[in-house]
Scaffold this motif. Structure first.
Motif, PDB file in Angstrom:
ATOM      1  N   TYR A   1      41.011  60.895  52.189  1.00 24.45           N
ATOM      2  CA  TYR A   1      40.322  62.226  51.978  1.00 24.45           C
ATOM      3  C   TYR A   1      40.854  62.903  51.032  1.00 24.45           C
ATOM      4  CZ  TYR A   1      36.828  62.975  55.763  1.00 24.45           C
ATOM      5  OH  TYR A   1      35.793  63.098  56.315  1.00 24.45           O
ATOM      6  N   ASP A   2      42.297  62.882  50.777  1.00 25.33           N
ATOM      7  CA  ASP A   2      43.121  63.715  49.981  1.00 25.33           C
ATOM      8  C   ASP A   2      42.789  63.255  48.728  1.00 25.33           C
ATOM      9  OD1 ASP A   2      45.252  65.653  49.654  1.00 25.33           O
ATOM     10  OD2 ASP A   2      46.265  64.031  48.723  1.00 25.33           O
ATOM     11  N   GLU A   3      42.354  62.271  48.176  1.00 22.06           N
ATOM     12  CA  GLU A   3      41.978  61.815  46.899  1.00 22.06           C
ATOM     13  C   GLU A   3      40.380  61.847  46.554  1.00 22.06           C
ATOM     14  OE1 GLU A   3      43.191  57.681  46.696  1.00 22.06           O
ATOM     15  OE2 GLU A   3      45.162  58.176  46.746  1.00 22.06           O
ATOM     16  N   LEU A   4      39.654  62.272  47.443  1.00 22.50           N
ATOM     17  CA  LEU A   4      38.289  62.660  47.206  1.00 22.50           C
ATOM     18  C   LEU A   4      38.028  63.811  46.767  1.00 22.50           C
ATOM     19  CD1 LEU A   4      36.547  60.790  50.387  1.00 22.50           C
ATOM     20  CD2 LEU A   4      36.950  59.885  47.927  1.00 22.50           C
ATOM     21  N   THR A   5      36.989  64.204  45.904  1.00 21.82           N
ATOM     22  CA  THR A   5      36.738  65.423  45.463  1.00 21.82           C
ATOM     23  C   THR A   5      35.281  65.666  45.599  1.00 21.82           C
ATOM     24  OG1 THR A   5      36.335  64.754  43.163  1.00 21.82           O
ATOM     25  CG2 THR A   5      38.778  65.259  43.701  1.00 21.82           C
ATOM     26  N   GLU A   6      34.795  66.902  45.145  1.00 18.96           N
ATOM     27  CA  GLU A   6      33.582  67.065  45.223  1.00 18.96           C
ATOM     28  C   GLU A   6      32.778  66.224  44.025  1.00 18.96           C
ATOM     29  OE1 GLU A   6      33.024  71.318  44.813  1.00 18.96           O
ATOM     30  OE2 GLU A   6      33.618  72.101  46.789  1.00 18.96           O
ATOM     31  N   GLN A   7      33.410  65.913  43.191  1.00 14.26           N
ATOM     32  CA  GLN A   7      32.736  65.232  42.039  1.00 14.26           C
ATOM     33  C   GLN A   7      32.729  63.517  42.455  1.00 14.26           C
ATOM     34  OE1 GLN A   7      35.200  67.845  41.280  1.00 14.26           O
ATOM     35  NE2 GLN A   7      33.388  68.710  40.961  1.00 14.26           N
ATOM     36  N   THR A   8      33.516  63.279  43.440  1.00 10.86           N
ATOM     37  CA  THR A   8      33.461  61.897  43.944  1.00 10.86           C
ATOM     38  C   THR A   8      31.919  61.461  44.169  1.00 10.86           C
ATOM     39  OG1 THR A   8      35.714  61.923  44.810  1.00 10.86           O
ATOM     40  CG2 THR A   8      34.288  59.893  45.444  1.00 10.86           C
ATOM     41  N   PRO A   9      31.444  60.367  43.458  1.00 10.86           N
ATOM     42  CA  PRO A   9      29.835  59.811  43.685  1.00 10.86           C
ATOM     43  C   PRO A   9      29.772  59.515  45.318  1.00 10.86           C
ATOM     44  CG  PRO A   9      30.806  58.786  41.737  1.00 10.86           C
ATOM     45  CD  PRO A   9      31.866  59.459  42.444  1.00 10.86           C
ATOM     46  N   ARG A  10      28.555  59.845  46.080  1.00 10.12           N
ATOM     47  CA  ARG A  10      28.491  59.535  47.248  1.00 10.12           C
ATOM     48  C   ARG A  10      28.742  58.174  47.742  1.00 10.12           C
ATOM     49  NH1 ARG A  10      28.910  62.349  51.735  1.00 10.12           N
ATOM     50  NH2 ARG A  10      28.026  61.314  53.530  1.00 10.12           N
ATOM     51  N   GLU A  11      28.216  57.341  47.066  1.00 11.33           N
ATOM     52  CA  GLU A  11      28.539  55.716  47.150  1.00 11.33           C
ATOM     53  C   GLU A  11      29.838  55.264  47.201  1.00 11.33           C
ATOM     54  OE1 GLU A  11      26.382  53.246  48.261  1.00 11.33           O
ATOM     55  OE2 GLU A  11      25.219  54.920  48.759  1.00 11.33           O
ATOM     56  N   GLU A  12      30.813  56.005  46.401  1.00 13.53           N
ATOM     57  CA  GLU A  12      32.075  55.537  46.356  1.00 13.53           C
ATOM     58  C   GLU A  12      32.733  56.071  47.359  1.00 13.53           C
ATOM     59  OE1 GLU A  12      36.205  56.791  43.526  1.00 13.53           O
ATOM     60  OE2 GLU A  12      34.143  56.839  42.621  1.00 13.53           O
ATOM     61  N   ARG A  13      32.513  57.492  47.764  1.00 17.17           N
ATOM     62  CA  ARG A  13      32.919  57.987  49.080  1.00 17.17           C
ATOM     63  C   ARG A  13      32.880  57.285  50.284  1.00 17.17           C
ATOM     64  NH1 ARG A  13      34.126  63.538  50.149  1.00 17.17           N
ATOM     65  NH2 ARG A  13      34.044  64.082  52.852  1.00 17.17           N
ATOM     66  N   ILE A  14      31.519  56.938  50.606  1.00 12.57           N
ATOM     67  CA  ILE A  14      31.258  55.872  51.715  1.00 12.57           C
ATOM     68  C   ILE A  14      31.938  54.759  51.752  1.00 12.57           C
ATOM     69  CG2 ILE A  14      29.541  54.603  52.661  1.00 12.57           C
ATOM     70  CD1 ILE A  14      27.448  56.663  51.709  1.00 12.57           C
ATOM     71  N   GLN A  15      32.100  54.025  50.445  1.00  8.34           N
ATOM     72  CA  GLN A  15      32.826  52.823  50.449  1.00  8.34           C
ATOM     73  C   GLN A  15      34.352  52.878  50.639  1.00  8.34           C
ATOM     74  OE1 GLN A  15      31.971  51.208  46.541  1.00  8.34           O
ATOM     75  NE2 GLN A  15      29.789  50.925  46.765  1.00  8.34           N
ATOM     76  N   ARG A  16      34.920  53.777  50.186  1.00  5.99           N
ATOM     77  CA  ARG A  16      36.414  54.200  50.405  1.00  5.99           C
ATOM     78  C   ARG A  16      36.597  54.515  51.735  1.00  5.99           C
ATOM     79  NH1 ARG A  16      38.785  57.623  45.472  1.00  5.99           N
ATOM     80  NH2 ARG A  16      40.690  57.106  46.646  1.00  5.99           N
ATOM     81  N   LEU A  17      35.934  55.368  52.368  1.00  5.26           N
ATOM     82  CA  LEU A  17      36.388  55.745  53.745  1.00  5.26           C
ATOM     83  C   LEU A  17      35.963  54.468  54.598  1.00  5.26           C
ATOM     84  CD1 LEU A  17      34.477  59.413  54.062  1.00  5.26           C
ATOM     85  CD2 LEU A  17      36.976  58.837  54.353  1.00  5.26           C
ATOM     86  N   ASP A  18      34.945  53.686  54.367  1.00  2.95           N
ATOM     87  CA  ASP A  18      34.642  52.652  55.175  1.00  2.95           C
ATOM     88  C   ASP A  18      35.772  51.773  55.423  1.00  2.95           C
ATOM     89  OD1 ASP A  18      33.810  49.567  55.360  1.00  2.95           O
ATOM     90  OD2 ASP A  18      32.026  50.667  56.226  1.00  2.95           O
ATOM     91  N   ALA A  19      36.366  51.522  53.919  1.00  7.00           N
ATOM     92  CA  ALA A  19      37.601  50.508  53.809  1.00  7.00           C
ATOM     93  C   ALA A  19      38.691  51.312  54.351  1.00  7.00           C
ATOM     94  CB  ALA A  19      37.682  50.326  52.194  1.00  7.00           C
ATOM     95  N   ALA A  20      38.794  52.666  54.289  1.00  2.00           N
ATOM     96  CA  ALA A  20      40.163  53.076  54.966  1.00  2.00           C
ATOM     97  C   ALA A  20      40.025  53.086  56.373  1.00  2.00           C
ATOM     98  CB  ALA A  20      39.856  54.697  54.798  1.00  2.00           C
TER      99      ALA A  20
END
Length: 802
Positions: free
Chosen positions: A206-225
């Motif tokens: 979460y700390d590394e995500l920003t408003e500019q992070t693409p939605r798909e990348e956000r989903i993939q990174r949170l899923d992996a986390a």
């Protein structure tokens, strides 16, 4: 061949050399840090500096006596009631500061951030705002305690972030971990640590995500986390706690440690070698889970980060092994031997998270995390020192307690703790006021909690031992402990709450299982139908056939549910309610007999035995079903001790619901071989399954003459719980174990039936099940009085294996 063996030997030697070199480097850094701290302690410069810090700090935290606090409703409530405490903080205007302090600490401890960073400040403000909105929305003096580890809250978060599959996966994993934790371990603490690690890894992302992070990348990174957090966190209950406990004997611990070490040195989990002694099943489960977790972490990481991960993990494990091997009976450990391993392990445990995530190197993070770890470790060891002493564990505190009179050279860990605090504030965090405030808040809060836990007399005794060498500084500290306000933290509050919830959950689940077993046994005794002294022989045949069907290994969920609602919730007499319980199971068993017929589902087994038409013939099965329905009506009409109009209303309700169930079965038969929509399947499911749950809840409510509003919520619960139950049935039929199910799996597919799995797919069906779980839970929350049994029934329905 010989060349291959030589190459393999050389590779192993090189790997071992790299691991040893990594540990020596960590040891060297820890030694330098320890020397710096020891020098500060020797010169006693830290107390002078901290005294100045406290003089500034107390202006914020020591307030004049507030007479208003003694007025009704104004006094601070017990923090153990989280809901009331949050409400009080909000009303008193303290909630924002409380959350800012708490979240700032998490950013320092778990994320290794500096509080003077503009980015960190903005992230903290955003998190405080979101958290404040949550608590102001839910915090009320009169609302029930929220469930902070609720599957509903977790799943709905997963929906918002579109990571439901990962959430479902981790909930299933946590359920199996809880079921497989050996009795000798503290299951609640083990689960808490695991949950904490998962949250910590998610926070890193979460700390590394920003408003500019693409939605798909956000989903993939949170899923992996989520999956990485579980995979890494699993080492706490199944490596640390297991090796620290008495579950394994000395030989088994050595064998198990060797296996872990090989995995870290080779990058692959070795097979279980021949296991000596008990606990084989525990080790098989643990080994399988750790192997899966290890392989997931390795598959996620970038190739260039794998070596870092293995080296850091080896350093962490090796420092624990060195620390674990210490014996309290050995009076000759040096200060370096006591402190250097805990500096290494406390730092590396958090450094590993970055390598697990394949995060880019961050020198500032590494530096802060390395120096910060011992602060947390010394605080934790202080809190646990009497438990550790009882268990014979060697920590700086237990060792000092035992040998302080014999070893004047021993460093006092409590004094070193304050030296660490001074170093962190002024060297690591560069005298940043916010960092100073948060660190001193935490230190004073820890002592306040210790005094509350031990009692004043025992606390004073502890302070005489550990703080007696610095009387002037201790006088300042104890003044802060007595007088300081606003130093508590959300993570401590939630930790206590989660542990309490987990312990309560365990007790409630045990009570739930006991109720299931006890009431089921009572109902089984009552179900058997006696043969009349007179009558045609064929009636005896039908009674035998009915008893055969009733004797199967049925769950008896519906009559059990009716018993709980009637006896425990509404206070109805068990003896008066028994005819209704019998009628429930007679009706249900009749419906199963009809379902199994060749003209309908054509099932060969039911409840682990041959179906009735297989044992006799279809005609006998049909007549037996009709016989049981008439028997059920007879039982309902014999209800006594209730309002006559209520009994009549119940019989009418039961008749209508029986009609609806027939319609549901007709709908099901008419849909065979056809592709159904989800709406059509939901309707069939409700009429076939949900109605039976509804009846089990509503009929005792009718007898108790409860209000229509409550009955409406019971119906809402039954609707969603019934569909969740059916989806779980479909999932089990799709991938269940026949030996556990008591009937062949894959029957729906063979019969070309539309199911939730065939329409939605396995993952889609799981999501739908949890969606209905959430709606059923909402209905429970709207009930006038809590019904714990229904909550655990809901958990059972979606978690059962048969």
């Amino acid at each position: 061949m010989n060349n291959l063996l030589v190459d393999e030997t050389n590779d192993k030697a090189a790997t071992n050399a790299k691991a040893s070199a990594a540990y020596r480097l960590a040891e060297q850094k820890a030694s330098q840090y320890f020397t710096t701290l020891s020098q500060r302690l020797l010169n006693n410069t830290h107390t002078t500096v901290l005294t100045e810090d406290f003089s500034v700090w107390q202006k914020k935290h020591i307030h004049p006596f507030d007479w208003l606090s003694w007025l009704p409703g104004k006094r601070q409530p017990d923090t153990r009631n989280v809901q009331k405490y949050m409400h009080w903080l909000n009303v008193a205007g303290k909630l924002e500061d409380y959350l800012d302090r708490s979240i700032s600490y998490i950013y320092m401890r778990d994320l290794g951030q500096a509080l003077d960073s503009p980015k960190t400040q903005e992230n903290i403000r955003r998190t405080v705002k979101d958290t404040q909105q949550y608590f102001t929305k839910t915090a009320s003096e009169h609302e029930p305690q929220p469930d902070y580890i609720s599957p509903v809250a977790l799943y709905r978060w997963g929906q918002r972030e579109q990571v439901e599959e990962a959430v479902i996966w981790v909930m299933d994993k946590l359920k199996h971990v809880a079921a497989n934790i050996p009795e000798e371990l503290d299951a609640a603490q083990a689960q808490r640590k695991l949950i904490k690690i998962i949250l910590g890894v998610v926070l890193h992302v979460y700390d590394e995500l920003t408003e500019q992070t693409p939605r798909e990348e956000r989903i993939q990174r949170l899923d992996a986390a989520i999956r990485l957090g579980y995979s890494y966190g699993l080492t706490y209950p199944f490596v640390d706690d297991l090796l620290d406990s008495q579950v394994l004997n000395a030989q088994q611990k050595e064998q198990y440690s060797s296996m872990i070490q090989k995995a870290l040195l080779t990058g692959a989990v070795p097979d279980i070698e021949e296991w000596e002694g008990p606990q084989l099943e525990v080790i098989r489960y643990v080994h399988a889970e750790l192997r899966e977790a290890f392989e997931y972490i390795r598959s996620y990481q970038r190739v260039e980060m794998q070596q870092t991960f293995f080296e850091q993990s080896y350093v962490f494990f090796q420092s624990q092994e060195i620390d674990r091997a210490k014996k309290i009976s050995n009076a000759h450990y040096s200060n370096e031997a006591l402190y250097i391993p805990i500096i290494i392990k406390s730092a590396s445990s958090r450094l590993i998270v970055r390598s697990v995530l394949s995060a880019a190197e961050d020198e500032g993070f590494d530096l802060r995390t390395f120096h910060y770890g011992i602060y947390n470790q010394l605080a934790d060891d202080f809190a646990d020192m009497f438990d550790d002493l009882r268990d014979g564990a060697v920590t700086p505190y237990t060792y000092y307690l035992k040998y302080r009179d014999l070893r004047p050279d021993l460093i006092n860990p409590y004094e070193l703790y304050w030296a660490v605090i001074s170093y962190l504030i002024h060297e690591v965090y560069q005298s940043n006021p916010k960092s100073c405030d948060v660190i001193l808040d935490r230190a004073i809060n820890g002592l306040k909690r210790c005094r509350e836990r031990l009692g004043q007399a025992k606390y004073d005794e502890v302070m005489d031992i550990f703080a007696g060498g610095q009387p002037e500084f201790n006088q300042i500290v104890q003044q802060m402990v007595r007088k300081a306000h606003d130093v508590d933290f959300l993570d401590k509050l939630l930790r206590d709450e989660v542990v309490q919830q987990l312990n309560n959950e365990k007790q409630q689940k045990e009570m739930f299982q006991q109720t299931l077993q006890t009431v089921r046994e009572r109902i089984n005794v009552e179900l058997q139908i006696s043969k009349p002294g007179e009558g045609p022989d064929m009636k005896g045949v039908l009674i035998d056939a009915a008893n055969y069907s009733l004797q199967g290994d049925g769950k008896r969920l519906r009559p059990i549910l009716t018993w709980v609602m009637g006896v425990e919730q509404y206070g109805l007499r068990e003896s008066s309610l028994m005819p209704l319980l019998r009628s429930m199971e007679y009706m249900h068993t009749a419906s199963l007999i009809f379902d199994d017929l060749p003209t309908q589902d054509n099932a060969s087994t039911r409840r682990g035995r041959s179906t009735l038409h297989q044992l006799h013939n279809s005609s006998t099965a049909e007549l037996t079903g009709l016989f049981l329905i008439q028997r059920a009506i007879c039982e309902q009409s014999s209800l006594q001790g209730f309002d006559e109009q209520a009994v009549l209303k119940l019989i009418q309700y039961s008749a209508v619901k029986a009609e609806d169930m027939c319609a549901g079965q007709a709908m099901d038969l008419g849909s065979r071989g056809k592709s159904l929509t989800l709406e059509e399947l939901n309707a069939i499911c409700f009429y076939k399954t949900g109605i039976a749950f509804e009846a089990a809840l509503v009929m005792p409510a009718i007898l108790a003459q409860v209000k229509d509003e409550e009955i409406a919520e019971l119906k809402a619960f039954a609707y969603h719980a019934g569909i969740a139950f059916q989806i779980r049935d479909d999932l089990l039929d799709y991938a269940g174990d026949q030996r556990v199910l008591g009937k062949p799996a894959g029957q729906d597919e063979r019969n070309n039936n539309s199911t939730f799995v065939s329409i939605l797919g396995e993952q889609g069906a799981q999501k739908a099940m949890w969606e209905h779980y959430c709606f059923a839970y909402d209905a429970l929350r709207r009930m006038p009085q809590p019904i714990p049994f229904l909550k655990y029934l809901l958990d059972y329905l979606v978690g059962r294996e048969r």
